[in-house]
Design a protein around this motif. Structure first.
Motif, PDB file in Angstrom:
ATOM      1  N   GLN A   1      54.566  35.851  21.260  1.00 31.35           N
ATOM      2  CA  GLN A   1      53.845  34.528  21.173  1.00 31.35           C
ATOM      3  C   GLN A   1      52.709  34.641  21.870  1.00 31.35           C
ATOM      4  N   SER A   2      52.297  35.747  22.932  1.00 33.05           N
ATOM      5  CA  SER A   2      51.217  35.702  23.628  1.00 33.05           C
ATOM      6  C   SER A   2      49.961  35.831  22.841  1.00 33.05           C
TER       7      SER A   2
ATOM      8  N   GLN B   1      48.943  37.979  19.471  1.00 31.88           N
ATOM      9  CA  GLN B   1      48.378  37.123  18.503  1.00 31.88           C
ATOM     10  C   GLN B   1      47.303  37.703  17.833  1.00 31.88           C
ATOM     11  N   ALA B   2      46.218  38.145  18.798  1.00 33.43           N
ATOM     12  CA  ALA B   2      44.919  38.584  18.755  1.00 33.43           C
ATOM     13  C   ALA B   2      45.073  39.895  17.811  1.00 33.43           C
TER      14      ALA B   2
ATOM     15  N   LYS C   1      67.861  38.879  27.852  1.00 31.90           N
ATOM     16  CA  LYS C   1      66.591  38.723  28.702  1.00 31.90           C
ATOM     17  C   LYS C   1      65.585  39.379  28.059  1.00 31.90           C
ATOM     18  N   ALA C   2      65.997  40.571  27.254  1.00 34.68           N
ATOM     19  CA  ALA C   2      65.114  41.243  26.673  1.00 34.68           C
ATOM     20  C   ALA C   2      64.607  41.057  25.376  1.00 34.68           C
ATOM     21  N   VAL C   3      65.374  40.173  24.663  1.00 31.09           N
ATOM     22  CA  VAL C   3      64.963  39.480  23.386  1.00 31.09           C
ATOM     23  C   VAL C   3      64.114  38.237  23.731  1.00 31.09           C
ATOM     24  N   GLU C   4      64.512  37.610  24.961  1.00 30.89           N
ATOM     25  CA  GLU C   4      63.428  36.538  25.457  1.00 30.89           C
ATOM     26  C   GLU C   4      62.231  37.231  25.751  1.00 30.89           C
ATOM     27  N   LEU C   5      62.070  38.076  26.416  1.00 33.59           N
ATOM     28  CA  LEU C   5      60.884  39.029  26.985  1.00 33.59           C
ATOM     29  C   LEU C   5      60.027  39.225  25.349  1.00 33.59           C
ATOM     30  N   GLY C   6      60.604  39.698  24.659  1.00 30.41           N
ATOM     31  CA  GLY C   6      60.092  39.909  23.126  1.00 30.41           C
ATOM     32  C   GLY C   6      59.547  38.848  22.648  1.00 30.41           C
TER      33      GLY C   6
END
Length: 117
Positions: free
Chosen positions: A15-16, A20-21, A5-10
């Motif tokens: 990708q947010s 990215q900005a 779950k932590a890897v998925e959240l990271g």
């Protein structure tokens, strides 16, 4: 399970649009030689001042003036301004994520339902 779950959240944070900005703004800042030079000069003065304090000495008025002048110059740099704004936006998202995680922890601690998935 928690690690997954932590890897998925990271991954999702990475990708947010905010991350990215931030990445683009930091890359642009690192490519701006003038801004990098100013920031390095500021850091060197800060390190020198810290060493003086550790020896029981006070930083000189000239050092403080140099830092103030450099700060004004760097704050006027539009690339630096964009990097600061992007960092602030990303920090807001991360604070929200942390709040949501804390809420989930509180709910999980009071829940009598045990799940292993």
């Amino acid at each position: 399970m928690l690690e997954d779950k932590a890897v998925e959240l990271g991954r999702m944070i990475g990708q947010s649009s905010e991350y990215q900005a931030l990445k683009r703004a930091n890359d642009a800042l690192n490519a701006d030689r003038d801004a990098v030079t100013l920031l390095r000069r500021m850091e060197q003065i800060r390190v020198d001042a810290q060493r003086m304090i550790e020896r029981g000495e006070s930083p000189t008025a000239e050092m403080e003036k140099q830092l103030d002048d450099l700060l004004m110059q760097v704050q006027g740099n539009t690339v630096y301004q964009r990097a600061v704004a992007a960092q602030e936006n990303f920090d807001k998202i991360m604070m929200r994520v942390n709040d949501l995680i804390l809420d989930g922890i509180k709910k999980g601690a009071t829940s009598s339902i045990i799940t292993l998935t």
